[in-house]
Design a protein around this motif. Structure first.
Motif, PDB file in Angstrom:
ATOM      1  N   PHE A 167      12.598  -8.738  32.423  1.00  7.59           N
ATOM      2  CA  PHE A 167      12.180 -10.083  31.808  1.00  7.59           C
ATOM      3  C   PHE A 167      13.113 -11.194  32.101  1.00  7.59           C
ATOM      4  CE2 PHE A 167      10.116  -6.755  29.145  1.00  7.59           C
ATOM      5  CZ  PHE A 167       8.842  -7.242  28.962  1.00  7.59           C
ATOM      6  N   HIS A 168      12.564 -12.126  32.926  1.00  6.72           N
ATOM      7  CA  HIS A 168      13.281 -13.135  33.165  1.00  6.72           C
ATOM      8  C   HIS A 168      14.803 -12.817  33.565  1.00  6.72           C
ATOM      9  CE1 HIS A 168      13.902 -13.521  28.945  1.00  6.72           C
ATOM     10  NE2 HIS A 168      12.657 -13.595  28.737  1.00  6.72           N
ATOM     11  N   GLY A 169      15.200 -11.894  34.257  1.00  2.21           N
ATOM     12  CA  GLY A 169      16.460 -11.607  34.806  1.00  2.21           C
ATOM     13  C   GLY A 169      16.875 -12.009  36.045  1.00  2.21           C
ATOM     14  N   ASN A 170      18.139 -11.941  36.374  1.00  2.00           N
ATOM     15  CA  ASN A 170      18.775 -12.258  37.708  1.00  2.00           C
ATOM     16  C   ASN A 170      18.286 -11.017  38.376  1.00  2.00           C
ATOM     17  OD1 ASN A 170      21.124 -11.048  35.783  1.00  2.00           O
ATOM     18  ND2 ASN A 170      21.646 -10.653  38.033  1.00  2.00           N
ATOM     19  N   LEU A 171      18.200 -11.520  39.727  1.00  2.00           N
ATOM     20  CA  LEU A 171      17.737 -10.329  40.991  1.00  2.00           C
ATOM     21  C   LEU A 171      18.779 -10.044  41.916  1.00  2.00           C
ATOM     22  CD1 LEU A 171      14.392 -12.057  41.395  1.00  2.00           C
ATOM     23  CD2 LEU A 171      14.817 -10.284  39.547  1.00  2.00           C
ATOM     24  N   ASP A 172      19.694 -10.774  41.841  1.00  2.00           N
ATOM     25  CA  ASP A 172      20.998 -10.472  42.938  1.00  2.00           C
ATOM     26  C   ASP A 172      21.523  -9.156  42.750  1.00  2.00           C
ATOM     27  OD1 ASP A 172      21.982 -12.021  40.706  1.00  2.00           O
ATOM     28  OD2 ASP A 172      23.464 -11.970  41.779  1.00  2.00           O
ATOM     29  N   VAL A 188       9.264  -6.774  37.721  1.00  2.00           N
ATOM     30  CA  VAL A 188       9.994  -7.820  37.324  1.00  2.00           C
ATOM     31  C   VAL A 188       9.148  -8.838  36.869  1.00  2.00           C
ATOM     32  CG1 VAL A 188      11.077  -9.905  38.395  1.00  2.00           C
ATOM     33  CG2 VAL A 188      11.914  -7.259  38.792  1.00  2.00           C
ATOM     34  N   LEU A 189       9.167  -9.452  35.618  1.00  2.00           N
ATOM     35  CA  LEU A 189       8.376 -10.428  35.182  1.00  2.00           C
ATOM     36  C   LEU A 189       9.402 -11.797  35.064  1.00  2.00           C
ATOM     37  CD1 LEU A 189       7.457  -8.208  31.980  1.00  2.00           C
ATOM     38  CD2 LEU A 189       6.039  -8.680  34.065  1.00  2.00           C
ATOM     39  N   HIS A 190       8.689 -12.809  36.061  1.00  2.00           N
ATOM     40  CA  HIS A 190       9.637 -13.900  36.466  1.00  2.00           C
ATOM     41  C   HIS A 190       8.859 -15.152  36.048  1.00  2.00           C
ATOM     42  CE1 HIS A 190      12.094 -16.344  38.949  1.00  2.00           C
ATOM     43  NE2 HIS A 190      11.186 -16.551  39.919  1.00  2.00           N
ATOM     44  N   GLY A 191       9.804 -16.157  35.741  1.00  2.00           N
ATOM     45  CA  GLY A 191       9.262 -17.576  35.518  1.00  2.00           C
ATOM     46  C   GLY A 191       9.263 -18.098  36.751  1.00  2.00           C
ATOM     47  N   LEU A 218       6.143  -7.516  41.050  1.00  2.00           N
ATOM     48  CA  LEU A 218       6.602  -8.772  40.775  1.00  2.00           C
ATOM     49  C   LEU A 218       5.388  -9.727  40.213  1.00  2.00           C
ATOM     50  CD1 LEU A 218       9.063 -10.728  40.505  1.00  2.00           C
ATOM     51  CD2 LEU A 218       8.386 -11.365  42.844  1.00  2.00           C
ATOM     52  N   ASN A 219       5.709 -10.097  38.864  1.00  2.00           N
ATOM     53  CA  ASN A 219       4.815 -11.017  38.409  1.00  2.00           C
ATOM     54  C   ASN A 219       5.478 -12.284  38.108  1.00  2.00           C
ATOM     55  OD1 ASN A 219       2.987  -8.608  37.997  1.00  2.00           O
ATOM     56  ND2 ASN A 219       2.769  -8.999  35.788  1.00  2.00           N
ATOM     57  N   THR A 220       4.635 -13.191  38.803  1.00  2.00           N
ATOM     58  CA  THR A 220       5.396 -14.649  38.574  1.00  2.00           C
ATOM     59  C   THR A 220       4.590 -15.470  37.508  1.00  2.00           C
ATOM     60  OG1 THR A 220       6.311 -14.391  40.800  1.00  2.00           O
ATOM     61  CG2 THR A 220       6.145 -16.794  39.849  1.00  2.00           C
ATOM     62  N   VAL A 244       2.753 -18.304  25.234  1.00  2.00           N
ATOM     63  CA  VAL A 244       1.376 -17.547  26.071  1.00  2.00           C
ATOM     64  C   VAL A 244       1.947 -16.773  27.192  1.00  2.00           C
ATOM     65  CG1 VAL A 244      -0.346 -18.154  27.554  1.00  2.00           C
ATOM     66  CG2 VAL A 244      -0.074 -19.746  25.464  1.00  2.00           C
ATOM     67  N   VAL A 245       2.962 -17.275  27.924  1.00  2.00           N
ATOM     68  CA  VAL A 245       3.421 -16.448  28.974  1.00  2.00           C
ATOM     69  C   VAL A 245       4.174 -14.985  28.337  1.00  2.00           C
ATOM     70  CG1 VAL A 245       5.340 -16.405  30.913  1.00  2.00           C
ATOM     71  CG2 VAL A 245       3.630 -18.303  30.576  1.00  2.00           C
ATOM     72  N   ALA A 246       4.845 -15.336  27.076  1.00  2.00           N
ATOM     73  CA  ALA A 246       5.640 -14.008  26.756  1.00  2.00           C
ATOM     74  C   ALA A 246       4.478 -12.929  26.400  1.00  2.00           C
ATOM     75  CB  ALA A 246       6.043 -14.539  25.404  1.00  2.00           C
ATOM     76  N   GLU A 247       3.256 -13.281  25.821  1.00  2.00           N
ATOM     77  CA  GLU A 247       2.285 -12.513  25.480  1.00  2.00           C
ATOM     78  C   GLU A 247       1.747 -11.707  26.769  1.00  2.00           C
ATOM     79  OE1 GLU A 247       1.394 -11.123  22.648  1.00  2.00           O
ATOM     80  OE2 GLU A 247       2.593 -12.300  21.821  1.00  2.00           O
ATOM     81  N   ARG A 248       1.604 -12.708  27.751  1.00  2.00           N
ATOM     82  CA  ARG A 248       1.161 -11.940  28.932  1.00  2.00           C
ATOM     83  C   ARG A 248       2.243 -10.943  29.750  1.00  2.00           C
ATOM     84  NH1 ARG A 248      -0.793 -17.824  31.662  1.00  2.00           N
ATOM     85  NH2 ARG A 248      -2.892 -17.743  30.519  1.00  2.00           N
ATOM     86  N   ALA A 249       3.351 -11.254  29.642  1.00  2.00           N
ATOM     87  CA  ALA A 249       4.584 -10.800  30.173  1.00  2.00           C
ATOM     88  C   ALA A 249       4.546  -9.318  29.495  1.00  2.00           C
ATOM     89  CB  ALA A 249       5.681 -11.322  30.157  1.00  2.00           C
TER      90      ALA A 249
END
Length: 263
Positions: A167-172, A188-191, A218-220, A244-249
């Motif tokens: 959840f909204h983590g770094n990907l590198d 991956v759940l990404h803003g 990857l969900n953006t 709203v996004v939190a519930e979707r994630a």
């Protein structure tokens, strides 16, 4: 510790759902890594006696906190046993963003240490099967912000899991070739507007996953920035809660885990 956290969890459940869940338990679990003391947290609904799958949860850069306990309670419900990993050590409990940044940077700068600590926490979690009805054959890992990047490193270390969710983590990662070791599905759940995970990093992650032929998703989420699942995040345009996004994630996580745990 157990009584204090159990009280916290019951209060959290009541405030979030409007229904008291008197059987929700959160127990401190002490362990050691190379002689250093660590303390994680085991969270589960004690009213459920059947074995449940487990979720290793790596919290955000603040580490093992009351907010982490609240999030673990939300994730656990009656479906999972959750273990909140301690990535810093028992004596390191950040009290503000500056301290958290220092602690997180020390771990992020050495991915070998990061992988060693998160794998050790996973072993400790599995060892709790004698204390709680945990199905050790069905364990996944989830992480938030710093924790999201950490569980991706857990996957890159080659550890076999039922799934990994960031959840909204770094990907590198320092060595893109390590993706060849991944043996677990990745979500991956990404803003979309996360300033801490720029588009260049997202594209590099996609290329990394494709080149290693990983089972990945990857969900953006449009309009979301960093920390979108954290109700305490209040830095507009940078790190901000988006209910709203939190519930979707979280719904995406549950769907992903339902599939991956069925295997």
């Amino acid at each position: 510790m157990k009584k204090t956290l159990s009280t916290l969890m019951m209060a959290t459940a009541a405030s979030m759902a409007g229904i008291a869940q008197a059987e929700m338990i959160a127990t401190a679990v002490a362990y050691e890594i190379e002689g250093q003391a660590y303390e994680g947290m085991l969270v589960y609904d004690d009213s459920v006696k059947d074995k449940r799958p487990g979720l290793l949860m790596v919290p955000n850069w603040m580490g093992v906190t009351e907010n982490a306990a609240k999030k673990a309670q939300r994730v656990a419900g009656s479906e999972y046993v959750v273990f909140v990993a301690d990535m810093y050590g028992k004596d390191i409990r950040p009290q503000n963003a500056e301290e958290a940044g220092k602690a997180a940077s020390a771990v992020r700068s050495d991915r070998t240490i990061m992988r060693k600590r998160v794998n050790a926490a996973l072993d400790v979690f599995k060892a709790q099967a004698g204390e709680v009805a945990l199905d050790v054959d069905h364990i996944a890992a989830i992480g938030f912000c710093f924790g999201g990047g950490t569980v991706l490193e857990l996957a890159r270390s080659g550890t076999q899991l039922q799934g990994v969710v960031s959840f909204h983590g770094n990907l590198d990662t320092p060595n893109l070739a390590d993706a060849e070791q991944i043996r677990t599905p990745v979500l991956v759940l990404h803003g979309a507007d996360d300033p801490y995970v720029p588009e260049e990093q997202v594209q590099a992650f996609k290329a990394e996953m494709r080149s290693a032929d990983v089972d990945w998703q990857l969900n953006t989420y449009g309009g979301a920035v960093h920390s979108f699942t954290d109700p305490t995040a209040n830095m507009p345009g940078k790190a901000e809660y988006n209910p709203v996004v939190a519930e979707r994630a979280f719904a995406a996580m549950h769907s992903f885990l339902a599939d991956s745990m069925a295997e």
